[in-house]
Design a protein around this motif. Structure first.
Motif, PDB file in Angstrom:
ATOM      1  N   MET A   1      -5.780   5.513   0.323  1.00  0.00           N
ATOM      2  CA  MET A   1      -4.705   5.377  -0.660  1.00  0.00           C
ATOM      3  C   MET A   1      -5.299   5.451  -2.063  1.00  0.00           C
ATOM      4  SD  MET A   1      -1.411   4.798  -1.176  1.00  0.00           S
ATOM      5  CE  MET A   1      -0.939   4.289   0.466  1.00  0.00           C
ATOM      6  N   ASN A   2      -4.940   6.480  -2.801  1.00  0.00           N
ATOM      7  CA  ASN A   2      -5.380   6.618  -4.184  1.00  0.00           C
ATOM      8  C   ASN A   2      -4.352   5.967  -5.103  1.00  0.00           C
ATOM      9  OD1 ASN A   2      -7.671   8.222  -3.486  1.00  0.00           O
ATOM     10  ND2 ASN A   2      -6.311   9.977  -3.240  1.00  0.00           N
ATOM     11  N   VAL A   3      -4.756   4.886  -5.750  1.00  0.00           N
ATOM     12  CA  VAL A   3      -3.844   4.108  -6.586  1.00  0.00           C
ATOM     13  C   VAL A   3      -4.219   4.285  -8.058  1.00  0.00           C
ATOM     14  CG1 VAL A   3      -2.980   1.803  -7.131  1.00  0.00           C
ATOM     15  CG2 VAL A   3      -3.507   2.413  -4.752  1.00  0.00           C
TER      16      VAL A   3
ATOM     17  N   LEU B   1      -5.517  -5.263  -4.252  1.00  0.00           N
ATOM     18  CA  LEU B   1      -5.386  -4.054  -3.428  1.00  0.00           C
ATOM     19  C   LEU B   1      -6.739  -3.525  -2.990  1.00  0.00           C
ATOM     20  CD1 LEU B   1      -2.445  -2.086  -5.110  1.00  0.00           C
ATOM     21  CD2 LEU B   1      -2.390  -3.807  -3.285  1.00  0.00           C
ATOM     22  N   ARG B   2      -7.739  -3.728  -3.823  1.00  0.00           N
ATOM     23  CA  ARG B   2      -9.091  -3.314  -3.438  1.00  0.00           C
ATOM     24  C   ARG B   2      -9.641  -4.251  -2.352  1.00  0.00           C
ATOM     25  NH1 ARG B   2     -12.585  -0.155  -6.188  1.00  0.00           N
ATOM     26  NH2 ARG B   2     -11.675  -0.497  -8.242  1.00  0.00           N
TER      27      ARG B   2
ATOM     28  N   ALA C   1      -6.154  -0.083  -1.192  1.00  0.00           N
ATOM     29  CA  ALA C   1      -6.559   1.014  -2.080  1.00  0.00           C
ATOM     30  C   ALA C   1      -7.978   1.442  -1.757  1.00  0.00           C
ATOM     31  CB  ALA C   1      -6.468   0.571  -3.542  1.00  0.00           C
ATOM     32  N   THR C   2      -8.160   2.736  -1.549  1.00  0.00           N
ATOM     33  CA  THR C   2      -9.516   3.266  -1.358  1.00  0.00           C
ATOM     34  C   THR C   2     -10.137   3.658  -2.692  1.00  0.00           C
ATOM     35  OG1 THR C   2      -8.498   5.403  -0.861  1.00  0.00           O
ATOM     36  CG2 THR C   2      -9.173   4.048   1.000  1.00  0.00           C
ATOM     37  N   SER C   3      -9.292   4.006  -3.659  1.00  0.00           N
ATOM     38  CA  SER C   3      -9.779   4.259  -5.015  1.00  0.00           C
ATOM     39  C   SER C   3      -8.735   3.761  -6.001  1.00  0.00           C
ATOM     40  CB  SER C   3     -10.051   5.752  -5.248  1.00  0.00           C
ATOM     41  OG  SER C   3      -8.838   6.471  -5.360  1.00  0.00           O
ATOM     42  N   VAL C   4      -9.218   3.251  -7.135  1.00  0.00           N
ATOM     43  CA  VAL C   4      -8.322   2.737  -8.171  1.00  0.00           C
ATOM     44  C   VAL C   4      -8.687   3.397  -9.495  1.00  0.00           C
ATOM     45  CG1 VAL C   4      -7.433   0.715  -9.379  1.00  0.00           C
ATOM     46  CG2 VAL C   4      -8.135   0.514  -6.979  1.00  0.00           C
TER      47      VAL C   4
ATOM     48  N   ALA D   1      -2.591  10.919  -7.465  1.00  0.00           N
ATOM     49  CA  ALA D   1      -2.290   9.559  -7.016  1.00  0.00           C
ATOM     50  C   ALA D   1      -1.281   9.553  -5.882  1.00  0.00           C
ATOM     51  CB  ALA D   1      -1.763   8.734  -8.187  1.00  0.00           C
TER      52      ALA D   1
ATOM     53  N   MET E   1       2.759  -2.775   0.028  1.00  0.00           N
ATOM     54  CA  MET E   1       1.862  -3.229  -1.037  1.00  0.00           C
ATOM     55  C   MET E   1       2.046  -4.718  -1.305  1.00  0.00           C
ATOM     56  SD  MET E   1       1.670  -2.079  -5.065  1.00  0.00           S
ATOM     57  CE  MET E   1       3.040  -3.148  -5.564  1.00  0.00           C
TER      58      MET E   1
END
Length: 297
Positions: A1-3, A19-20, A25-28, A60, A158
């Motif tokens: 999930m790219n946030v 989220l991390r 989330a895999t990337s923020v 995103a 979420m």
């Protein structure tokens, strides 16, 4: 999930932390108009990197907008213009009707989920971000029928990942409710702080200030740039809540002046708030018609 998180202060930063941590989330990626905040957020690891708005939302899966509500009103339509059809967009603003109305006719309105997590502190900036800030709190989702099912489901997931319950209501209902339980306490704290500072020998007063005063006036430390737009966007309901509050203040003042028995009655009635806040009467806290324990598939 790219946030992508727009606004890296208390709310945006705390969402990034949660989220991390939970693996949602895999990337923020962050977006922030304040260069100092952007640098701080990167240094303390809130986000992987900070990019301009167009680049940050391009890839995103989810865009979270966590900036003052007057800025959300401008940025939200821009984000919906930029995102792909599959991207989910949500905002964390304390007002909802003005924001929902701003994108009511947008072609990607169904990508947007209007939301408000009921949590926060009086502090601001990336260093104010707290892990677990939202745990066991309530998130309000507004006008859910106007959001696409897949987008609604993602925002529900979420909030679940952040440990929140979810309440469903119209944007107008949320603005009316939060005027009393959130906006009024802040307005009262600002007024109380000004009242004490208006006293001529205030330095002595502050020397004597104890925990009761400090906890009551704590909200007056909240950022005007965030709370001013909230008061303005929700003006009618905030004014209504203030009028009710002023009525009760006057009633209490007059009881002190003229009717000692009524003064005690008013204080004893106010003490009933213990059972509400202590959860002894859940129906006064959670309206089960509004808070739903099953979510969109």
């Amino acid at each position: 999930m790219n946030v992508t998180i727009i606004g890296l202060g208390l709310i945006g930063g705390s969402i990034a932390k949660d989220l991390r941590k939970c693996g949602f989330a895999t990337s923020v990626v962050g977006v922030d108009a304040n260069e100092k905040h952007a640098e701080e957020a990167t240094q303390i690891g809130l986000v992987d990197l900070v990019l301009p708005l167009d680049q940050a939302v391009a890839k995103a899966d989810l865009v979270v907008i966590a900036i003052p509500v007057d800025k959300i009103k401008v940025v939200l339509p821009q984000v919906l213009d930029l995102v792909s059809d599959g991207t989910t967009v949500t905002d964390m603003g304390s007002t909802k009707k003005a924001l929902a109305d701003a994108v009511d006719g947008h072609p990607r309105r169904r990508n947007y989920v209007a939301a408000h997590p009921m949590s926060g502190t009086e502090n601001s900036g990336p260093t104010a971000a707290l892990e677990g800030l939202f745990a066991s709190k309530i998130a309000i989702i507004c006008d859910h029928e106007k959001s696409g099912p897949q987008h609604l489901a993602l925002i529900e997931k979420m909030f679940q990942a952040m440990g929140m319950d979810i309440a469903y209501m119209s944007a107008d209902e949320q603005d009316h409710s939060t005027a009393f339980i959130s906006h009024l306490p802040h307005a009262a704290a600002f007024a109380l702080a000004n009242a004490v500072q208006d006293k001529e020998d205030r330095s002595i007063i502050f020397d004597l200030a104890s925990g009761g005063f400090r906890s009551t006036v704590r909200l007056a430390k909240s950022t005007p740039s965030m709370w001013g737009p909230i008061f303005q966007q929700n003006k009618s309901y905030v004014v209504e809540s203030l009028e009710v509050y002023i009525k009760h203040l006057i009633d209490f003042k007059e009881s002190i002046q003229n009717d000692e028995e009524r003064m005690y009655d008013l204080m004893e009635n106010a003490n009933n708030i213990r059972s509400v806040l202590g959860g002894q009467n859940p129906s006064l806290i959670k309206n089960e018609e509004k808070i739903v324990k099953f979510y969109t598939k």
